[in-house]
Scaffold this motif. Sequence first.
Motif, PDB file in Angstrom:
ATOM      1  N   ALA A  62      63.718  50.925  42.654  1.00  0.00           N
ATOM      2  CA  ALA A  62      64.131  50.933  41.247  1.00  0.00           C
ATOM      3  C   ALA A  62      64.342  52.353  40.746  1.00  0.00           C
ATOM      4  O   ALA A  62      65.300  52.650  40.016  1.00  0.00           O
ATOM      5  N   GLU A  63      63.444  53.262  41.137  1.00  0.00           N
ATOM      6  CA  GLU A  63      63.570  54.656  40.699  1.00  0.00           C
ATOM      7  C   GLU A  63      64.916  55.244  41.117  1.00  0.00           C
ATOM      8  O   GLU A  63      65.626  55.867  40.307  1.00  0.00           O
ATOM      9  N   ALA A  64      65.280  55.065  42.384  1.00  0.00           N
ATOM     10  CA  ALA A  64      66.544  55.617  42.880  1.00  0.00           C
ATOM     11  C   ALA A  64      67.742  55.039  42.122  1.00  0.00           C
ATOM     12  O   ALA A  64      68.692  55.757  41.793  1.00  0.00           O
ATOM     13  N   LEU A  65      67.679  53.757  41.838  1.00  0.00           N
ATOM     14  CA  LEU A  65      68.781  53.108  41.122  1.00  0.00           C
ATOM     15  C   LEU A  65      68.877  53.589  39.675  1.00  0.00           C
ATOM     16  O   LEU A  65      69.975  53.837  39.161  1.00  0.00           O
ATOM     17  N   TYR A  66      67.738  53.714  39.010  1.00  0.00           N
ATOM     18  CA  TYR A  66      67.742  54.230  37.628  1.00  0.00           C
ATOM     19  C   TYR A  66      68.335  55.636  37.575  1.00  0.00           C
ATOM     20  O   TYR A  66      69.155  55.949  36.687  1.00  0.00           O
ATOM     21  N   LEU A  67      67.918  56.476  38.491  1.00  0.00           N
ATOM     22  CA  LEU A  67      68.413  57.862  38.500  1.00  0.00           C
ATOM     23  C   LEU A  67      69.919  57.905  38.729  1.00  0.00           C
ATOM     24  O   LEU A  67      70.637  58.718  38.120  1.00  0.00           O
TER      25      LEU A  67
END
Length: 574
Positions: free
Chosen positions: A486-491
């Motif tokens: 999720a972190e990678a996608l949000y960024l």
Amino acid sequence: MASALHWIPDSLYNYSIAAVVSSYSSYQKDIRTFHGHLLFDILYKIYKEGFLLQLGYEFKSLEIFHKLLKVRSKRGLLHNCFQALMDYRRRTAAELAQAYREHCATAQNQPSSRKDNIKFGLQLGGFLMDAGWFSESRVVFSSCLELCKQDDCWTITLECYVRLLRVTTLYCDFKSGKETFHEALRGIKEIQRLNVPVNLASIYGEFSAFFFGQSNFDEAHNWSLQALKALNSSLDPVEIINVLRQASKACVLKRQFKKAGVLIKQAMLLVRRTYGNRGLLMANTLSDYGFYLLNIDSISHSVRVYQTALDLHASFFGGKNLHVALAHGDLAYASYVHEYTSGRFKDARDHTDKALSIMSHLLEEDHFLLTAAKRVKALILEEIAIDTHDKETAEDLLREAEELHTSALSLTRKSFGELNIQTAKHYGNLGRLYQSMNRFEEARAMHLRAIEIKEAILGPQDYEVALSVGHLASLYNYDMKLYEEAEALYLRSIEIGITLYGEGYSGLEYDYRGLMRVYDRLGDTASLSRVHAILHTWKILRDQTVELENETSPLTLDVEPIPPEMIAWNLCLM
């Protein structure tokens, strides 16, 4: 004394019109011989008196309607009358179209009158198209085209092909439109071979609109650029305005927002200076201006412009009209976006219900024009269901939303196939819905498919890709506990959003809040604090943007007119 002399004839004229209408049956044959303006005033008085049966009898006559179409100064009033008849009996447009078709069949053997019949066909088909009766307009243009082929005159034949392409595009009949597009291309080649002078600006503009309707961004943009290069001041202002409108929309799709803004504002300025603020052309241009504003994240301004466009369309056509339905649909989506944070979707739901009600009355149940309104209604129902405390009611709303989304997906795949941006959007909408229904694996599959299609068509850095990436991040974050993913996608979503719209972009809030939750779950307090500070700065920027929008009117155009010949050159400098 001057005002009195002006007033007396006006009263006598109106009194005479009323006297003729009161004895309509006695004067009926004589009325048909009157010239256009006098004939129109009498028939308009019949309309105002509510004698729609008599009005319908007169309007279905090609001879009478031909005279009425020549009264250009009262075209808006003619639309009022015509729409009232369509609401009353819904046969007038079809009767006129069929009468013209039969007339063309007999006129084929009369070369001397063929050009006049073609000219009338273009006028009649154009009126029906402007009035929102696309199927009937297509009949007229097709019949007109058959007459054109008899004369072997490629200039007028090409005009017929272009008009026919326009109405098939508006009616979303892209299968027929494809054949017409290729015939028009053949016509252009023939004209160029014969060295016949013809301005191709409006023709290329219609080509752009044809591909725009199918979400073929590259082709729409390329043809719009060709149209802009062909512009010159000798063209009819309507043609120039339509090219500017279409080119602006094509630039929006390519995320060339500065260019899009220049084009649509030039179109608005030219409409206002040439035709004023109340015409049908202004209503259509406002719809495109609203589209531009919504896509540059000027949401409240977009809502105001779409509302003005709807009001104008309704003033011409009343209620049961496709143009009005489409205007309701545009405003419904803009209102949904505007109301998303508050969760109060009353305005959005009202407009989408009106759009679907009108369309269901006028279109077959599987018509492609229904897809956008179905999509918006499904989005609204999903949000209402999420906030509903009654479990049974929520489940009913979500089931209805699923039916609407799957129907829209089916219609889109039938029209455009799998590899299309609209198809991808519907996959993404189903992904969000399945997340709300706790069907997480299905949601992931829908989001991944949406991203795959969008990246294949638009590349990895487009707004549409960011939207789907952000939705998948939400699924991983809130429901599947895949925090690193999720972190990678949000960024990634944040990076695209800032690149396209800047650090005050409204959509960043949801990514920032999602990212804060990710860092909270991961126990990364330093990153959590950093994103919290970024969100605080974002809120300041957003408040400034909203305050500025509240203080200004989107209809105040602080631009200078650019000569049509210079517009393409000006865009090259941006």
